[in-house]
Design an enzyme around this catalytic site. Structure first.
Site, PDB file in Angstrom:
ATOM      1  N   ASP A   9       0.832  -1.201   0.000  1.00 38.98           N
ATOM      2  CA  ASP A   9       0.000   0.000   0.000  1.00 38.98           C
ATOM      3  C   ASP A   9       0.871   1.258   0.000  1.00 38.98           C
ATOM      4  O   ASP A   9       1.608   1.493   0.946  1.00 38.98           O
ATOM      5  CB  ASP A   9      -0.879  -0.051   1.259  1.00 38.98           C
ATOM      6  N   GLY A  44       0.512   1.307   7.221  1.00 41.46           N
ATOM      7  CA  GLY A  44       1.442   0.208   7.496  1.00 41.46           C
ATOM      8  C   GLY A  44       1.089  -0.570   8.755  1.00 41.46           C
ATOM      9  O   GLY A  44       1.719  -1.567   9.080  1.00 41.46           O
ATOM     10  N   ARG A  47      -4.536  -4.542  10.679  1.00 37.52           N
ATOM     11  CA  ARG A  47      -5.974  -4.284  10.859  1.00 37.52           C
ATOM     12  C   ARG A  47      -6.336  -4.214  12.342  1.00 37.52           C
ATOM     13  O   ARG A  47      -7.002  -3.289  12.783  1.00 37.52           O
ATOM     14  CB  ARG A  47      -6.765  -5.408  10.173  1.00 37.52           C
ATOM     15  N   SER A 116      -0.724  -6.057   4.997  1.00 35.88           N
ATOM     16  CA  SER A 116      -2.091  -6.365   4.544  1.00 35.88           C
ATOM     17  C   SER A 116      -2.324  -7.852   4.297  1.00 35.88           C
ATOM     18  O   SER A 116      -1.601  -8.487   3.519  1.00 35.88           O
ATOM     19  CB  SER A 116      -2.408  -5.600   3.266  1.00 35.88           C
ATOM     20  N   ASN A 118      -4.759  -8.772   2.689  1.00 38.02           N
ATOM     21  CA  ASN A 118      -5.345  -8.791   1.345  1.00 38.02           C
ATOM     22  C   ASN A 118      -4.266  -8.708   0.262  1.00 38.02           C
ATOM     23  O   ASN A 118      -4.590  -8.633  -0.927  1.00 38.02           O
ATOM     24  CB  ASN A 118      -6.309  -7.608   1.191  1.00 38.02           C
ATOM     25  N   ASP A 170       6.773   3.553   2.061  1.00 46.26           N
ATOM     26  CA  ASP A 170       6.230   4.910   1.895  1.00 46.26           C
ATOM     27  C   ASP A 170       5.872   5.596   3.214  1.00 46.26           C
ATOM     28  O   ASP A 170       5.426   6.736   3.201  1.00 46.26           O
ATOM     29  CB  ASP A 170       4.965   4.867   1.024  1.00 46.26           C
TER      30      ASP A 170
HETATM   31  P1  B16 Z   1      -5.543  -5.388   5.740  1.00 46.19           P
HETATM   32  P2  B16 Z   1       1.154  -1.992   3.776  1.00 46.19           P
HETATM   33  C1  B16 Z   1      -1.065  -1.919   5.283  1.00 46.19           C
HETATM   34  O1  B16 Z   1      -0.447  -2.219   4.073  1.00 46.19           O
HETATM   35  C2  B16 Z   1      -1.849  -0.609   5.183  1.00 46.19           C
HETATM   36  O2  B16 Z   1      -0.946   0.476   5.010  1.00 46.19           O
HETATM   37  C3  B16 Z   1      -2.640  -0.370   6.445  1.00 46.19           C
HETATM   38  O3  B16 Z   1      -3.381   0.822   6.345  1.00 46.19           O
HETATM   39  C4  B16 Z   1      -3.579  -1.577   6.674  1.00 46.19           C
HETATM   40  O4  B16 Z   1      -4.316  -1.426   7.882  1.00 46.19           O
HETATM   41  C5  B16 Z   1      -2.734  -2.840   6.748  1.00 46.19           C
HETATM   42  O5  B16 Z   1      -1.987  -2.985   5.543  1.00 46.19           O
HETATM   43  C6  B16 Z   1      -3.573  -4.087   6.957  1.00 46.19           C
HETATM   44  O6  B16 Z   1      -4.381  -4.288   5.834  1.00 46.19           O
HETATM   45  O7  B16 Z   1      -6.687  -4.893   6.560  1.00 46.19           O
HETATM   46  O8  B16 Z   1      -5.810  -5.444   4.268  1.00 46.19           O
HETATM   47  O9  B16 Z   1      -4.984  -6.695   6.280  1.00 46.19           O
HETATM   48  O10 B16 Z   1       1.392  -0.505   3.731  1.00 46.19           O
HETATM   49  O11 B16 Z   1       1.941  -2.692   4.873  1.00 46.19           O
HETATM   50  O12 B16 Z   1       1.318  -2.657   2.442  1.00 46.19           O
HETATM   51 MG    MG Z   2       2.756   1.431   2.936  1.00 50.37          MG
END
Ligand code: B16
Ligand code: MG
Length: 223
Positions: A9, A44, A47, A116, A118, A170
């Site tokens: 992300d 980052g 959840r 994430s 996802n 980022d």
């Molecule tokens: P999920 P990254 C992070 O992705 C997001 O920056 C963060 O806002 C989010 O809560 C986290 O993933 C968990 O995501 O709910 O999809 O499991 O920046 O580490 O790629």
């Molecule tokens: Mg990020």
């Protein structure tokens, strides 16, 4: 340099806005307003940890049961998944697809170090899943970013030492995660916020194989 480890992300694609909207809608149901400034703290962050920060902000952390927290996190994820349903190959950030292809052509290993859950599904939507040699499962980690575990795990899964890896991020907490893993860090975004990185660039389309190799080589010479 043997491997490049990517955040999802904010580096591969811009899902931050969707995460924000999904959290905002959940917070509203709890009687809270979330602003962009507070949202910076969620970048980052996993959840469950994001939910804890939101509940704390509303002074609700001791009033919500574990079962209710699980329900709230699942409902945020449902809203988020609804929002990202339409994502496709045109949704990777500028220059990312060609960078990944160039890195593979030059025999570098690629890893995903995203908080994430996802991540794999999003990479599939973007048509980039097959380019990755490994994806860390964030559900198996004992600590999230800024802990270095996710980057150390990615290196281990690739069979590389941390000194052979470059991490690209980022957000400030995520740069800290790379630095604490003792890897070379490249940050994309605001220099003032991301000053702890070995190199900060403004946009993803500045990233090239040559630039990444040069940064890694310069960092090795200094250390
Ligand atoms: P999920 P990254 C992070 O992705 C997001 O920056 C963060 O806002 C989010 O809560 C986290 O993933 C968990 O995501 O709910 O999809 O499991 O920046 O580490 O790629
Ligand atoms: Mg990020």
């Amino acid at each position: 340099m043997k491997a490049v480890l990517f955040d999802l992300d904010g580096i591969i694609t811009d899902t931050a806005g969707y995460h924000f909207l999904a959290w905002k809608s959940l917070a509203k149901k709890l009687g809270m307003e979330l602003d962009e400034e507070f949202n910076e703290q969620l970048k980052g962050v996993s959840r469950t940890d994001s939910l804890e920060l939101i509940l704390k902000r509303g002074q609700l952390e001791n009033t919500v049961t574990l079962a209710e927290k699980e329900r709230l996190a699942a409902s945020k994820n449902e809203v988020y998944n609804q929002m990202i349903k339409q994502m496709n190959a045109s949704d990777s950030l500028p220059g990312i697809e060609s960078l990944l292809i160039d890195l593979k052509t030059n025999h570098f290993l690629l890893g995903l170090a995203s908080a994430s859950q996802n991540g794999p599904a999003i990479l599939k939507k973007l048509g980039l899943y097959d380019l990755f040699d490994t994806i860390v499962n964030p559900a198996e980690l004992s600590a999230g970013k800024p802990d270095p575990e996710i980057f150390q795990k990615a290196a281990e899964q690739l069979g590389c030492s941390v000194s052979e890896c470059v991490g690209i991020e980022d957000a400030a907490a995520d740069v800290e995660s790379i630095n604490r893993a003792k890897m070379v860090s490249i940050a994309v975004g605001d220099k003032e916020v991301l000053h702890a990185a070995d190199k900060v660039i403004k946009t993803t389309n500045e990233l090239t194989v040559d630039l990444i190799k040069t940064i890694w080589t310069e960092c090795c010479e200094i250390n």
